[in-house]
Scaffold this active site. Sequence first.
Site, short mmCIF file in Angstrom:
data_model
loop_
_atom_site.label_atom_id
_atom_site.label_comp_id
_atom_site.label_asym_id
_atom_site.label_seq_id
_atom_site.Cartn_x
_atom_site.Cartn_y
_atom_site.Cartn_z
N ARG A 99 0.85 -1.20 0.00
CA ARG A 99 0.00 0.00 0.00
C ARG A 99 0.88 1.25 0.00
O ARG A 99 1.97 1.25 0.60
CB ARG A 99 -0.86 -0.04 1.26
CG ARG A 99 -1.83 1.11 1.46
CD ARG A 99 -3.05 0.93 0.65
NE ARG A 99 -4.15 1.80 1.07
CZ ARG A 99 -5.14 2.15 0.25
NH1 ARG A 99 -5.18 1.73 -1.00
NH2 ARG A 99 -6.13 2.91 0.69
N THR A 373 -9.50 0.84 -9.55
CA THR A 373 -8.76 -0.27 -8.97
C THR A 373 -8.96 -1.45 -9.89
O THR A 373 -9.84 -1.43 -10.74
CB THR A 373 -9.37 -0.52 -7.55
OG1 THR A 373 -9.27 0.65 -6.79
CG2 THR A 373 -8.75 -1.66 -6.81
N1 GLY Z 1 -8.38 3.21 -3.25
C1 GLY Z 1 -9.27 2.16 -3.14
C2 GLY Z 1 -9.04 1.32 -1.93
O1 GLY Z 1 -7.90 1.17 -1.53
O2 GLY Z 1 -9.96 0.83 -1.35
#
Ligand code: GLY
Length: 562
Positions: A99, A373
């Site tokens: 992340r 996503t």
């Molecule tokens: N940016 C979408 C998520 O990480 O849920």
Amino acid sequence: MKRNPRAAFVAFLSVQLLLSIGSAQAGPAPGQAGIASAHPLATQAGYEMLAAGGNAFDAAIAVSAVLGVVEPYSSGLGGGAFWLLHLADEQRDVFVDAREVAPGAATPDMYLDADGVPVPGASFNGPLAAGIPGQAAGLAHLAEHYGRLPLAQLFAPAIRIAEEGFPVHRRLLLGLGFRRKTADRWPAFGAVYYPDGEIPEIGDTLRQPDLARTLRRLVSQGIGDFYTGELARLLVEGNRAGGGIWSLEDFAAYRVIEREPIGFFYRGVRIISAPLPSSGGIVIANTLNILDGYELDAVDSVTRKHLIIEAMRRAYRDRAEFLADGDFVDVPVARLLDKTYAAGQRTSIRIDRATPSDMLADIEPATGEGAHTTHFSVLDADGNRVAGTMTINSWYGSAFMAPGTGLLLNNEMDDFAVKPKVPNSFDLIGSVANAVAPGKRPLSSMSPTFLESGRGIAILGTPGGSRIISMVLLASLEWMRGGSAEEMVSLRRYHHQYLPDELSYETGALTDEEVAALEARGHNVRESRRPFGNMNVVTWDFGSGKVETATDPRAKIEGRVY
Ligand code: GLY
């Protein structure tokens, strides 16, 4: 002696697993494997790696790299990723957290003006919206620890497609329509995706020579170049020249983290999903724990949906209050996963009435996260699995490309809470727990998930912002009722996320009669003009040995897409 609840839970899981999947097979029938992704070129790259002697993890690296080229609006090296792995040899699951993190100079009020009012678009557009990207480090981590093939081979399809180009498809264009205005502000982005200043036509060839060069550079110099070398310098300089706050120290400090996934049982099915900093696994577990008190298959369809919505409402409420990067704030994970806690939540559910969200305990709300996503699922012939969900957050991320890199920077900072009581572009709220802080990971909804039972295995996930969690939940319930991979991806979806207090649904998810009956129970029902998600599923049936792959009919590359 004091019992360690965590150890007891792990022991419980192991026994349950053995009971539920019995003599788990080592892998599907010889030669069988399955890959489902959002683009046929990515899927093909994954199969090429398997054919070359690679495993599921090699395939996942190649698929991830190609998706960053053919879906530059969804994921890429300028963003982040979660990969849930199953190592068949060790019968072990690992969650790889790549992340993005907030830069060292980030502050909780960085998106507010002098009066404390959020500056429109500040956490969404341009270099200030971008977290330090993790995908490159994550791919290197996968290759080093789990893959068999060299990076040159794994990146070869992505390099080839970036260099030679691929046919422009409708999804790519819809994102460009959305980003038209912001593109003018950052010429490096516009130069690639709006050749001659125009949105390209379907079927035109899109080439990304800078991106190809960056991929080649990572192969020749190693991924360290991204974090401590020339690429890091280009990225930081580009970001700062555009008004961002990245530093070389931020890049040198970036780390991939291996985490223990969330694992729990629901009616004999073992579910393995994403831990913090994703909210996915916890919210899915809490929702199913609440639902465990009902015989969902014994009630009429309106009551079934009503109960699922009420469970979602409560679990999303807790998401808003408690969930955030657990390395920074104390999150009561054990409580939220506890079946007794869920039993308590159940006591406020009425079968005949919706509970207005403002009747649940109030929270100190702030903001949540966005929706562009991608997800893919892989199963190899040895039984290794990958559920990978990757993002640059919204369409084309921040719409900022660091000049000379071909990399679109994410706008993942919008997944933080920029200010209490200000919902983000996806109407999702959170709490001060998810406030911006240097080095912190913004709360995510990405939910790469495995389901395991005596019937077999499912590997699933989807894009879709806050709806990711409810989509994975509904598809899981479908599989538990005997649904196939195709039925899981085709299922019409509905959603409730506590606030706004509305039950949104895709056309076809509810009949007119169901809408009327749910409204009569007090639900605020809203039909969505847009389809939800783009799910990719692989299933393996132990009985027949069959491996099935399914891609979401909502987003076929050719044909109607949103
Ligand atoms: N940016 C979408 C998520 O990480 O849920």
